[in-house]
Design an enzyme around this catalytic site. Structure first.
Site, mmCIF file in Angstrom:
data_model
loop_
_atom_site.group_PDB
_atom_site.id
_atom_site.type_symbol
_atom_site.label_atom_id
_atom_site.label_comp_id
_atom_site.label_asym_id
_atom_site.label_seq_id
_atom_site.Cartn_x
_atom_site.Cartn_y
_atom_site.Cartn_z
ATOM 1 N N SER A 1 0.787 -1.234 0.000
ATOM 2 C CA SER A 1 0.000 0.000 0.000
ATOM 3 C C SER A 1 0.815 1.279 0.000
ATOM 4 O O SER A 1 0.308 2.325 -0.401
ATOM 5 C CB SER A 1 -0.931 0.007 1.200
ATOM 6 O OG SER A 1 -0.177 0.123 2.382
ATOM 7 N N HIS B 1 -5.534 -3.998 -0.858
ATOM 8 C CA HIS B 1 -5.439 -2.827 -1.735
ATOM 9 C C HIS B 1 -5.708 -3.170 -3.200
ATOM 10 O O HIS B 1 -5.331 -2.412 -4.087
ATOM 11 C CB HIS B 1 -4.079 -2.148 -1.570
ATOM 12 C CG HIS B 1 -3.949 -1.542 -0.206
ATOM 13 N ND1 HIS B 1 -4.407 -0.282 0.099
ATOM 14 C CD2 HIS B 1 -3.481 -2.062 0.948
ATOM 15 C CE1 HIS B 1 -4.208 -0.043 1.382
ATOM 16 N NE2 HIS B 1 -3.643 -1.105 1.921
ATOM 17 N N LYS C 1 -12.080 -0.362 1.421
ATOM 18 C CA LYS C 1 -11.294 0.475 0.503
ATOM 19 C C LYS C 1 -11.958 0.459 -0.880
ATOM 20 O O LYS C 1 -12.821 1.277 -1.136
ATOM 21 C CB LYS C 1 -9.846 0.022 0.514
ATOM 22 C CG LYS C 1 -9.242 0.101 1.949
ATOM 23 C CD LYS C 1 -7.803 -0.287 2.008
ATOM 24 C CE LYS C 1 -7.300 -0.630 3.398
ATOM 25 N NZ LYS C 1 -7.254 0.451 4.364
HETATM 26 N N1 PLP Z 1 -3.888 -5.201 5.125
HETATM 27 C C1 PLP Z 1 -3.245 -4.171 4.553
HETATM 28 C C2 PLP Z 1 -2.141 -4.454 3.595
HETATM 29 C C3 PLP Z 1 -3.602 -2.845 4.850
HETATM 30 O O1 PLP Z 1 -2.953 -1.826 4.298
HETATM 31 C C4 PLP Z 1 -4.684 -2.622 5.750
HETATM 32 C C5 PLP Z 1 -5.140 -1.263 6.104
HETATM 33 O O2 PLP Z 1 -4.807 -0.253 5.584
HETATM 34 C C6 PLP Z 1 -5.320 -3.727 6.309
HETATM 35 C C7 PLP Z 1 -4.890 -4.991 5.989
HETATM 36 C C8 PLP Z 1 -6.457 -3.536 7.254
HETATM 37 O O3 PLP Z 1 -7.640 -3.256 6.542
HETATM 38 P P1 PLP Z 1 -8.896 -2.684 7.280
HETATM 39 O O4 PLP Z 1 -8.857 -1.211 7.139
HETATM 40 O O5 PLP Z 1 -10.104 -3.308 6.653
HETATM 41 O O6 PLP Z 1 -8.764 -3.104 8.712
#
Ligand code: PLP
Length: 410
Positions: free
Chosen positions: A188, A216, A247
């Site tokens: 990300s 992402h 997202k």
């Molecule tokens: N996995 C990755 C790679 C992330 O960047 C994020 C959050 O930005 C998550 C998991 C967690 O996602 P969530 O916002 O649904 O908790």
């Protein structure tokens, strides 16, 4: 023990390093994304948001909003319980079926976020299969690192997206040792994309399970929004896919998709799944509408990719330090937390442009950046305003010589 004093000391250290986090107080305007109102001590003003993870603007999609309204009008606000004790509504069941279908898996399991999904699934997997060795990409997200840590098994960290290093580490263990390779599809902060097929080749060769975080990527890539694994035609080779509903799908919640037995085991043993109230039905309904829409419509994905290409090209044309990558993430490098905050403060104050500065520990020290996320809803005019503002700030050479810190303080 004077706890307050200790807290103040720790916070003061963060402020000295320039990475004390200030949250922007925003009110998104329905149907007007990426425009929002920003609230400050001296009142509120209109801003353009350039750092949202609502990548496709689905949080403002009429179908999603209508589905959420309808669910509230039909069943009320909350789910009323944990999944086991009255909190499994028909919306949850339908959403899990939709997610399983999206990823071509037998089953899927919902969590309150993808963070919780990663943490709960990985920690439970490692505990369920004693002796498991986890092979984890060095840039994995905090939620996976935490899940692996809580699993309390052996782990090997391999170099980012480096299949040769992964293989060297896999080779050290007998074929019979249970192994899980844990990685992301789109990273990300840098926007790198994993070599999923090559990692699956290794998993097959060394008898490892694959766990892929597509947080992402879901909604954004693949003909039906199934993510990079779908785009690359390798979805069936990945054992467990993790995704978010927050997202690309624009709502909230997280999930895993995999075999029926895997999902049943996590459902039955993971504390982060069992002991918490399930998602509100309206959230499940909104996510369901979003997934269904993006399964059949590629309009948003097409426009998104076009906006990303245009922004990257325009930034490069002006000589701005945009990091090259093959995804929709547009990192503009600053390399110092104080300057990064000063630049983003100036953007907000002078131009009504909101971009959150990204600092350690989200990225390594010295790689502080602005992370721009153009969406299908960002207009040419909004893009031009952004580029002019950045160009002006860089032309003043203030980022290099540090005067932005002074500017922002004025
Ligand atoms: N996995 C990755 C790679 C992330 O960047 C994020 C959050 O930005 C998550 C998991 C967690 O996602 P969530 O916002 O649904 O908790």
């Amino acid at each position: 023990m004077n706890f307050e004093h200790l807290f103040q000391q720790r916070l003061a250290a963060l402020q000295r390093e320039g990475r004390y986090r200030v949250f922007a107080d925003l009110k998104r305007r329905r149907g007007a994304f990426p425009v929002a109102d920003h609230f400050a001590a001296n009142g509120s003003r209109e801003v353009t948001v350039w750092c949202s993870n609502d990548y496709l603007g689905m949080g403002q999609h009429p179908k999603v909003i209508a589905a959420m309204h309808e669910a509230i009008d039909t069943v009320g606000a909350g789910s009323g319980g944990t999944r086991n004790i009255s909190g499994t509504t028909h919306y949850h069941v339908e959403l899990e079926q939709e997610l399983a279908d999206l990823h071509g898996k037998e089953a899927a399991l919902l969590f309150t976020s993808a963070y919780v999904a990663n943490d709960a699934t990985l920690s439970t997997l490692v505990k369920l299969v004693p002796g498991t060795v986890v092979f984890s990409d060095e840039r994995n997200h905090a939620s996976m690192i935490e899940g692996i840590r809580r699993g309390n098994g052996e782990k090997q960290i391999f170099r980012h997206n480096d299949v040769a290093d992964l293989e060297a580490k896999l080779k050290r263990y007998p074929k019979g040792t249970p192994k899980i390779i844990v990685f992301e599809s789109v990273y990300s902060m840098d926007g790198h994309i994993a070599p999923i097929a090559a990692i699956c080749d290794l998993a097959e060769k060394y008898g490892a399970l694959t766990y892929l975080d597509e947080v992402h990527a879901v909604g954004l890539y693949g003909p039906r929004g199934g993510g990079i694994a779908e785009r690359d035609g390798v979805m069936d080779r990945v054992d467990i896919i993790n995704g978010t509903l927050a997202k690309g799908f624009g709502v909230m919640g997280g999930y895993i998709a995999g075999s029926r037995d895997l999902c049943d085991a996590i459902r039955s043993f993971a504390s982060g799944f069992i002991f918490t109230t399930s998602l509100a039905p309206a959230i499940a309904a909104g996510a369901l509408a979003s997934i269904r829409h993006l399964k059949t419509s590629s309009v948003e994905r097409g426009r998104h990719q076009e906006r990303v290409r245009t922004l990257k090209r325009s930034l490069k044309a002006k000589g701005l330090p945009v990091m090259d990558n093959p995804s929709h993430i547009v990192p503009v490098m600053v390399g110092c937390p104080i300057h990064c905050k000063a630049v983003t403060d100036t953007l907000l104050r002078q131009y009504g442009i909101y971009v959150q500065p990204i600092n350690y520990p989200t990225v390594a020290k010295g790689t502080e950046r602005m992370r721009l996320t153009p969406s299908p809803a960002h207009s040419d005019e909004q893009m031009t305003t952004l580029i002019h503002a950045l160009e002006g700030l860089w032309a003043a050479c203030a980022v290099q010589n540090g005067t932005y810190a002074k500017l922002a303080a004025e």
